[in-house]
Scaffold this motif. Sequence first.
Motif, PDB file in Angstrom:
ATOM      1  N   PHE A  56       0.808  -1.229   0.000  1.00 14.15           N
ATOM      2  CA  PHE A  56       0.000   0.000   0.000  1.00 14.15           C
ATOM      3  C   PHE A  56       0.838   1.274   0.000  1.00 14.15           C
ATOM      4  CE2 PHE A  56       0.102  -1.185   4.631  1.00 14.15           C
ATOM      5  CZ  PHE A  56       0.769  -0.075   5.126  1.00 14.15           C
ATOM      6  N   LEU A  57       2.156   1.156  -0.097  1.00 18.87           N
ATOM      7  CA  LEU A  57       3.028   2.327  -0.022  1.00 18.87           C
ATOM      8  C   LEU A  57       2.692   3.349  -1.101  1.00 18.87           C
ATOM      9  CD1 LEU A  57       5.703   3.307   1.535  1.00 18.87           C
ATOM     10  CD2 LEU A  57       6.870   2.626  -0.561  1.00 18.87           C
ATOM     11  N   LEU A  58       2.521   2.905  -2.323  1.00 17.93           N
ATOM     12  CA  LEU A  58       2.280   3.798  -3.456  1.00 17.93           C
ATOM     13  C   LEU A  58       0.833   3.705  -3.917  1.00 17.93           C
ATOM     14  CD1 LEU A  58       5.615   3.218  -5.410  1.00 17.93           C
ATOM     15  CD2 LEU A  58       5.027   5.120  -3.901  1.00 17.93           C
ATOM     16  N   GLN A  59      -0.053   3.574  -2.944  1.00 19.95           N
ATOM     17  CA  GLN A  59      -1.481   3.495  -3.198  1.00 19.95           C
ATOM     18  C   GLN A  59      -2.206   4.489  -2.292  1.00 19.95           C
ATOM     19  OE1 GLN A  59      -2.737   1.496  -5.564  1.00 19.95           O
ATOM     20  NE2 GLN A  59      -0.771   0.500  -6.018  1.00 19.95           N
ATOM     21  N   ASP A  60      -3.481   4.701  -2.571  1.00 19.54           N
ATOM     22  CA  ASP A  60      -4.291   5.490  -1.659  1.00 19.54           C
ATOM     23  C   ASP A  60      -4.286   4.832  -0.286  1.00 19.54           C
ATOM     24  OD1 ASP A  60      -4.934   7.221  -3.676  1.00 19.54           O
ATOM     25  OD2 ASP A  60      -6.894   6.342  -4.089  1.00 19.54           O
ATOM     26  N   PRO A  61      -4.400   5.624   0.774  1.00 22.15           N
ATOM     27  CA  PRO A  61      -4.314   5.058   2.120  1.00 22.15           C
ATOM     28  C   PRO A  61      -5.444   4.074   2.420  1.00 22.15           C
ATOM     29  CG  PRO A  61      -5.022   7.345   2.194  1.00 22.15           C
ATOM     30  CD  PRO A  61      -4.594   7.079   0.795  1.00 22.15           C
TER      31      PRO A  61
ATOM     32  N   LEU B  19      -0.819  -3.406  13.237  1.00 23.54           N
ATOM     33  CA  LEU B  19      -1.980  -2.578  13.542  1.00 23.54           C
ATOM     34  C   LEU B  19      -2.238  -2.394  15.027  1.00 23.54           C
ATOM     35  CD1 LEU B  19      -4.577  -3.784  10.875  1.00 23.54           C
ATOM     36  CD2 LEU B  19      -3.065  -1.793  10.781  1.00 23.54           C
ATOM     37  N   HIS B  20      -1.741  -3.322  15.844  1.00 24.31           N
ATOM     38  CA  HIS B  20      -2.097  -3.274  17.256  1.00 24.31           C
ATOM     39  C   HIS B  20      -0.910  -3.379  18.205  1.00 24.31           C
ATOM     40  CE1 HIS B  20      -6.215  -3.673  15.887  1.00 24.31           C
ATOM     41  NE2 HIS B  20      -5.902  -4.781  15.242  1.00 24.31           N
ATOM     42  N   GLY B  21       0.225  -3.838  17.717  1.00 20.86           N
ATOM     43  CA  GLY B  21       1.346  -4.084  18.613  1.00 20.86           C
ATOM     44  C   GLY B  21       2.455  -3.075  18.458  1.00 20.86           C
ATOM     45  N   SER B  22       3.617  -3.460  18.944  1.00 17.80           N
ATOM     46  CA  SER B  22       4.797  -2.596  18.881  1.00 17.80           C
ATOM     47  C   SER B  22       5.951  -3.357  18.249  1.00 17.80           C
ATOM     48  CB  SER B  22       5.203  -2.139  20.291  1.00 17.80           C
ATOM     49  OG  SER B  22       5.716  -3.247  21.034  1.00 17.80           O
ATOM     50  N   LEU B  23       6.962  -2.618  17.829  1.00 10.78           N
ATOM     51  CA  LEU B  23       8.162  -3.259  17.306  1.00 10.78           C
ATOM     52  C   LEU B  23       8.817  -4.112  18.385  1.00 10.78           C
ATOM     53  CD1 LEU B  23      10.107  -3.570  14.926  1.00 10.78           C
ATOM     54  CD2 LEU B  23      11.316  -1.549  15.732  1.00 10.78           C
ATOM     55  N   TRP B  24       8.731  -3.652  19.630  1.00 13.64           N
ATOM     56  CA  TRP B  24       9.319  -4.404  20.742  1.00 13.64           C
ATOM     57  C   TRP B  24       8.660  -5.770  20.887  1.00 13.64           C
ATOM     58  CZ3 TRP B  24      13.757  -3.766  22.991  1.00 13.64           C
ATOM     59  CH2 TRP B  24      14.025  -4.333  24.235  1.00 13.64           C
ATOM     60  N   ASP B  25       7.348  -5.824  20.653  1.00 15.84           N
ATOM     61  CA  ASP B  25       6.650  -7.113  20.712  1.00 15.84           C
ATOM     62  C   ASP B  25       7.283  -8.102  19.743  1.00 15.84           C
ATOM     63  OD1 ASP B  25       4.779  -6.135  22.547  1.00 15.84           O
ATOM     64  OD2 ASP B  25       3.416  -5.486  20.967  1.00 15.84           O
ATOM     65  N   ALA B  26       7.546  -7.639  18.532  1.00 20.98           N
ATOM     66  CA  ALA B  26       8.132  -8.514  17.521  1.00 20.98           C
ATOM     67  C   ALA B  26       9.555  -8.906  17.886  1.00 20.98           C
ATOM     68  CB  ALA B  26       8.110  -7.818  16.161  1.00 20.98           C
ATOM     69  N   ILE B  27      10.329  -7.933  18.341  1.00 20.31           N
ATOM     70  CA  ILE B  27      11.718  -8.209  18.696  1.00 20.31           C
ATOM     71  C   ILE B  27      11.794  -9.268  19.793  1.00 20.31           C
ATOM     72  CG2 ILE B  27      13.764  -7.200  19.791  1.00 20.31           C
ATOM     73  CD1 ILE B  27      13.037  -4.571  18.295  1.00 20.31           C
TER      74      ILE B  27
ATOM     75  N   LEU C  13      -2.117   5.625   8.021  1.00 22.74           N
ATOM     76  CA  LEU C  13      -3.069   5.025   7.093  1.00 22.74           C
ATOM     77  C   LEU C  13      -4.166   6.024   6.739  1.00 22.74           C
ATOM     78  CD1 LEU C  13      -3.221   1.466   8.727  1.00 22.74           C
ATOM     79  CD2 LEU C  13      -1.775   2.227   6.836  1.00 22.74           C
ATOM     80  N   ASP C  14      -5.446   5.658   6.946  1.00 21.77           N
ATOM     81  CA  ASP C  14      -6.539   6.537   6.536  1.00 21.77           C
ATOM     82  C   ASP C  14      -6.815   7.647   7.542  1.00 21.77           C
ATOM     83  OD1 ASP C  14      -7.524   4.792   8.489  1.00 21.77           O
ATOM     84  OD2 ASP C  14      -9.564   4.878   7.686  1.00 21.77           O
ATOM     85  N   ARG C  15      -5.914   7.831   8.497  1.00 25.29           N
ATOM     86  CA  ARG C  15      -6.057   8.911   9.474  1.00 25.29           C
ATOM     87  C   ARG C  15      -4.911   9.916   9.369  1.00 25.29           C
ATOM     88  NH1 ARG C  15      -9.785   7.411  13.367  1.00 25.29           N
ATOM     89  NH2 ARG C  15      -8.926   8.872  14.867  1.00 25.29           N
ATOM     90  N   ARG C  16      -4.142   9.816   8.282  1.00 19.60           N
ATOM     91  CA  ARG C  16      -2.986  10.707   8.115  1.00 19.60           C
ATOM     92  C   ARG C  16      -3.280  11.749   7.048  1.00 19.60           C
ATOM     93  NH1 ARG C  16       2.106  10.415   9.919  1.00 19.60           N
ATOM     94  NH2 ARG C  16       3.759  11.490   8.786  1.00 19.60           N
ATOM     95  N   PRO C  17      -3.291  13.029   7.320  1.00 18.41           N
ATOM     96  CA  PRO C  17      -3.031  13.615   8.641  1.00 18.41           C
ATOM     97  C   PRO C  17      -4.259  13.665   9.551  1.00 18.41           C
ATOM     98  CG  PRO C  17      -3.333  15.369   7.047  1.00 18.41           C
ATOM     99  CD  PRO C  17      -3.425  14.070   6.280  1.00 18.41           C
ATOM    100  N   LEU C  18      -5.459  13.506   8.938  1.00 13.86           N
ATOM    101  CA  LEU C  18      -6.699  13.559   9.710  1.00 13.86           C
ATOM    102  C   LEU C  18      -7.710  12.585   9.111  1.00 13.86           C
ATOM    103  CD1 LEU C  18      -7.230  17.418  10.113  1.00 13.86           C
ATOM    104  CD2 LEU C  18      -6.778  15.819  11.986  1.00 13.86           C
ATOM    105  N   PRO C  19      -8.563  12.006   9.943  1.00 18.37           N
ATOM    106  CA  PRO C  19      -9.665  11.216   9.399  1.00 18.37           C
ATOM    107  C   PRO C  19     -10.496  12.086   8.443  1.00 18.37           C
ATOM    108  CG  PRO C  19      -9.506  10.918  11.777  1.00 18.37           C
ATOM    109  CD  PRO C  19      -8.578  12.040  11.421  1.00 18.37           C
TER     110      PRO C  19
ATOM    111  N   GLN D 268      -9.958  -2.609   5.869  1.00 22.23           N
ATOM    112  CA  GLN D 268      -9.615  -3.102   4.536  1.00 22.23           C
ATOM    113  C   GLN D 268      -8.413  -4.030   4.594  1.00 22.23           C
ATOM    114  OE1 GLN D 268      -9.078   0.758   2.651  1.00 22.23           O
ATOM    115  NE2 GLN D 268     -10.814   0.395   1.283  1.00 22.23           N
ATOM    116  N   LEU D 269      -7.408  -3.627   5.335  1.00 20.59           N
ATOM    117  CA  LEU D 269      -6.212  -4.461   5.458  1.00 20.59           C
ATOM    118  C   LEU D 269      -6.539  -5.785   6.125  1.00 20.59           C
ATOM    119  CD1 LEU D 269      -3.535  -1.819   6.522  1.00 20.59           C
ATOM    120  CD2 LEU D 269      -3.709  -2.993   4.329  1.00 20.59           C
ATOM    121  N   THR D 270      -7.331  -5.741   7.179  1.00 26.11           N
ATOM    122  CA  THR D 270      -7.682  -6.959   7.897  1.00 26.11           C
ATOM    123  C   THR D 270      -8.434  -7.924   6.983  1.00 26.11           C
ATOM    124  OG1 THR D 270      -7.785  -5.759   9.994  1.00 26.11           O
ATOM    125  CG2 THR D 270      -8.901  -7.885   9.901  1.00 26.11           C
TER     126      THR D 270
END
Length: 521
Positions: free
Chosen positions: A140-145, A168-176, A468-474, A150-152
């Motif tokens: 989705f980098l070069l697509q509309d947000p 969508l829900h966690g942190s990078l630390w969770d993955a690490i 995503l679809d909230r950048r910069p505002l909904p 939709q992603l789910t």
Amino acid sequence: MAGTDLNAIVIGGGHNGLVCAAYLAKAGMRVLVLERSDQVGGACVTQELLPGFRFSTFAYGAHGPGPKICSELEVPADAFPLATPDPALVQLFPDHDRVVLWQDAELTKRELARFSLHDARSYDGYRDFCRRALAICEDFLLQDPPDPLQLTRKWTDHQDAEVLDILLHGSLWDAICRYFGHEKVRMAFARADDAGPTNYPGSALAEFVESASSGVGINNQCGLLRDGMGRITQVLVERVRAYGGAIRCNAHVGRILVDHGTTAGVELETGERLFATLVVSNADPKRTFLKLLDPASLDPEFRRSVSQITTRASYMKFLAVLSDHPRFSALPDAERENPKFAASARILPSLTYLEESWQDCISGRLPQNPVLSLQLPTAYWPSQAPPGKHIFGAWARWAPSRLADGSSWDGRREEMTDRLLTLMDTYAPGFSDSVEWRKLYTPTDIERETGITDASIRHVDMTLDQMLDRRPLPRWCQYQSPVKGLWLCGSGTHPCGSVTGAPGHNCASAILRSNAENPRA
């Protein structure tokens, strides 16, 4: 190019503004880019701050615009000569230890085995997780947000659904922590980004969205550019002009002109007026809507929403000329003597350290122990300095844009500089003695130099509620604004900040699509 002949005016000659302008000009639009300073590039510039020394003043790592943008804009394959740092990262610790990450996976695993055989064996698994996370973000980098739902839906039955859940829900630390157990190994993969500390929700999404643009140019390589980061924007300038677009420097836009709810053009601070059907702002959303538009042009509730956009992740940038390269005490003798081990290093010793740095920032305190990302480009490109000299740069994460005690950054600059030098001497004894020239860009300086509100270099904090679809505002994530004919193409729009060119690409696509659907608009 006369103002009355223009189809589009682009405010700001940074990389996203130039990408957007090039696409519009290629499509046949008459485009003018207005840059407030005397040099095109915004925060992506190379500057000779003193004779013979060429610095990447702000942006410092080349990983975009990537192959799609460069291919479509006909950028030559040899446009971006660069060197990929190896080691990729030297993570430093105050007990004179280090973790060295290499471009070669086997060398990295050998290094991790010094700390934990389990962690060394888990490295391939973590790399696979990163590959899968990047694939989702690249999609989705070069697509509309997209919105999270939709992603789910798209990834629900896919093997990477669990990876998406972390994004969508966690942190990078969770993955690490899923893969590594040793604290020092974990810190080597941690990040300090605009979502806050690496254990904050949203930090994984912020990290992998930015990393989804993994290289610059048609050849998709990342690293240190031979001519500094200004090479990127100079190449983009060539493309804008090749397609018939025009660029003016020292053209500081004072306000955007609006006539009966529709954009009419801009007025420069000199009083000169330029008229166009479309205005595309590469400035950040706060500056665009709160500084460049008459309040009467916007709904008060919208203005209130813009004022509440969080831009807390402010930065400092320290630059220096050195008589010798830094010699980190954590390195063995042979590595200490090799300047390439100082080319890409970092001071981020613990999660507590990271959290304290963030709390200093959001509380308005002078940073006690900032996270430092260190760079020595002359380790690979010695021609950027006279023989025997080095140029050094350090991003300091984070620093408050305004100090809570009411003091000014101009009055605290030397104090902060001394604090940074003391910190560097802790990890590289004698560093301050090698400094022949130095310059600290405080948040005030960065805002003053680049026009970026609060020195938030990604324009809008990359938190979950602003992605995503909230950048910069909904409701306002599709590059359009409430003012007809006014568009946004900067880092505060989807997908992210950093030097990717993706917001500029996506905004241009949205404009051209809108024009095709509404040819008389």
